[in-house]
Design a protein around this motif. Structure first.
Motif, PDB file in Angstrom:
ATOM      1  N   PHE A  98      -9.495  27.956 -22.452  1.00 34.13           N
ATOM      2  CA  PHE A  98     -10.020  29.037 -23.311  1.00 34.13           C
ATOM      3  C   PHE A  98      -8.973  29.522 -24.310  1.00 34.13           C
ATOM      4  CE2 PHE A  98     -11.928  29.700 -19.002  1.00 34.13           C
ATOM      5  CZ  PHE A  98     -13.137  29.080 -19.287  1.00 34.13           C
ATOM      6  N   ALA A  99      -8.167  28.613 -24.841  1.00 33.30           N
ATOM      7  CA  ALA A  99      -7.104  28.997 -25.777  1.00 33.30           C
ATOM      8  C   ALA A  99      -7.068  28.039 -26.957  1.00 33.30           C
ATOM      9  CB  ALA A  99      -5.753  29.032 -25.063  1.00 33.30           C
ATOM     10  N   LYS A 100      -8.248  27.850 -27.550  1.00 33.74           N
ATOM     11  CA  LYS A 100      -8.352  27.035 -28.754  1.00 33.74           C
ATOM     12  C   LYS A 100      -8.640  27.949 -29.942  1.00 33.74           C
ATOM     13  CE  LYS A 100     -10.390  23.173 -26.194  1.00 33.74           C
ATOM     14  NZ  LYS A 100     -11.608  22.327 -26.050  1.00 33.74           N
ATOM     15  N   GLY A 101      -8.400  27.442 -31.138  1.00 36.21           N
ATOM     16  CA  GLY A 101      -8.708  28.246 -32.305  1.00 36.21           C
ATOM     17  C   GLY A 101      -8.521  27.469 -33.588  1.00 36.21           C
ATOM     18  N   CYS A 102      -8.812  28.104 -34.683  1.00 34.94           N
ATOM     19  CA  CYS A 102      -8.592  27.512 -35.996  1.00 34.94           C
ATOM     20  C   CYS A 102      -8.124  28.611 -36.952  1.00 34.94           C
ATOM     21  CB  CYS A 102      -9.848  26.828 -36.526  1.00 34.94           C
ATOM     22  SG  CYS A 102     -11.254  27.924 -36.749  1.00 34.94           S
ATOM     23  N   THR A 103      -7.353  28.202 -37.940  1.00 35.60           N
ATOM     24  CA  THR A 103      -6.821  29.138 -38.925  1.00 35.60           C
ATOM     25  C   THR A 103      -6.956  28.534 -40.306  1.00 35.60           C
ATOM     26  OG1 THR A 103      -5.193  29.879 -37.284  1.00 35.60           O
ATOM     27  CG2 THR A 103      -4.837  30.568 -39.562  1.00 35.60           C
ATOM     28  N   PHE A 104      -7.368  29.352 -41.248  1.00 39.24           N
ATOM     29  CA  PHE A 104      -7.522  28.935 -42.652  1.00 39.24           C
ATOM     30  C   PHE A 104      -6.419  29.601 -43.471  1.00 39.24           C
ATOM     31  CE2 PHE A 104      -9.417  29.512 -46.919  1.00 39.24           C
ATOM     32  CZ  PHE A 104      -9.587  28.166 -47.240  1.00 39.24           C
ATOM     33  N   PHE A 105      -5.628  28.793 -44.170  1.00 33.32           N
ATOM     34  CA  PHE A 105      -4.476  29.270 -44.937  1.00 33.32           C
ATOM     35  C   PHE A 105      -4.749  29.190 -46.437  1.00 33.32           C
ATOM     36  CE2 PHE A 105      -2.806  27.806 -40.908  1.00 33.32           C
ATOM     37  CZ  PHE A 105      -1.832  28.733 -40.584  1.00 33.32           C
ATOM     38  N   GLN A 106      -4.364  30.247 -47.152  1.00 31.79           N
ATOM     39  CA  GLN A 106      -4.452  30.277 -48.608  1.00 31.79           C
ATOM     40  C   GLN A 106      -3.068  30.582 -49.172  1.00 31.79           C
ATOM     41  OE1 GLN A 106      -8.030  33.136 -48.051  1.00 31.79           O
ATOM     42  NE2 GLN A 106      -8.246  32.382 -50.142  1.00 31.79           N
ATOM     43  N   TYR A 107      -2.584  29.683 -50.035  1.00 27.96           N
ATOM     44  CA  TYR A 107      -1.243  29.824 -50.604  1.00 27.96           C
ATOM     45  C   TYR A 107      -1.313  30.134 -52.095  1.00 27.96           C
ATOM     46  CZ  TYR A 107       0.684  27.974 -46.276  1.00 27.96           C
ATOM     47  OH  TYR A 107       1.040  27.805 -44.963  1.00 27.96           O
TER      48      TYR A 107
END
Length: 262
Positions: A183-192
């Motif tokens: 139960f320790a999954k995830g996703c992240t969206f990065f904007q530079y």
């Protein structure tokens, strides 16, 4: 107007016995071959400019190969660099996203600091309120995260994808001593954004898995909400408008309004 042929490949100084160099330039291959005798007195320091007809041939960097009879042969190729080392390409958004997690895994906040813009924002959908500003919100949040992770929990990247307009997305999970944490999954969206010829993180939006799995309740809640919105559109507009005006109230407040508790 005379053309400029430039050659570049390596670098050192030749010391010929004679005071001249025999140059053969081939316009078809743009290749230089110079045969120079070794030894003692005169010295040629590169870059070396040689006039050949209407053209100026510049030898800026060379590689030497020892041949028989104590001679050296110099090879040059036209690579367009003019003898100047090219500027290294800046890191891509995907590479910087990897650096972001490497900094967190190192538990060193000083490695994370130079990756962030001063006005960056981090929004984790587990929290109601986004963290604003590098010094005010983002750095303090990740300092607490590093402390909470302890020395042995790390982010492991499963997939990183680079998008358009300096963006990247990362799918990750957590591990403890090479063991996957459930139960320790995830996703992240990065904007530079580019600041002074550097790419810095302007905004990141993360979504992490939670142990509590609502399952079908989500679909039932969505069905109830859509039915209410369609039956009472004016009330729905007022409800959603009030949430726009106060976006950080949280889910409990929105549910209270939805069920008319205040």
């Amino acid at each position: 107007m005379a053309s400029l042929t430039q050659h570049s490949v390596g670098a050192f100084c030749l010391r010929p016995k004679k005071s001249s160099i025999n140059i053969n330039a081939s316009s078809a291959t743009s290749t230089l071959n110079a045969k120079v005798h070794r030894a003692s007195l005169a010295s040629f320091q590169f870059p070396l400019n040689i006039e050949k007809g209407a053209a100026l041939i510049t030898i800026s960097n060379v590689n030497g190969k020892k041949c028989k009879d104590e001679q050296w042969r110099v090879f040059g190729s036209d690579d367009g660099s003019c003898g100047i080392a090219p500027m290294p390409a800046p890191p891509s958004a995907a590479e910087l996203a990897k650096d972001f997690y490497n900094a967190i895994n190192s538990k060193d906040i000083n490695k994370l600091d130079p990756l962030l813009a001063e006005d960056c924002q981090y929004q984790d959908l587990v929290f109601y309120v986004p963290f604003e500003g590098k010094k005010q919100g983002v750095i303090p949040f990740f300092a607490k995260m590093m402390d909470a992770m302890g020395p042995n929990i790390v982010f492991v990247i499963d997939n990183v994808t680079e998008g358009e307009k300096l963006t990247a997305s990362v799918i990750w999970h957590l591990e403890w001593k090479n063991k996957v944490i459930p139960f320790a999954k995830g996703c992240t969206f990065f904007q530079y954004e580019e600041f002074d010829r550097r790419l810095l993180l302007r905004k990141a939006t993360g979504m992490a898995e939670i142990p509590f799995k609502p399952g079908d309740f989500v679909l039932k809640f969505l069905k109830s909400a859509s039915t209410f919105f369609d039956l009472y559109p004016m009330a729905a507009e007022a409800l959603l408008k009030s949430h726009e005006d106060e976006p950080n109230e949280g889910l409990s407040s929105l549910l209270d309004k939805f069920f008319g508790r205040h």
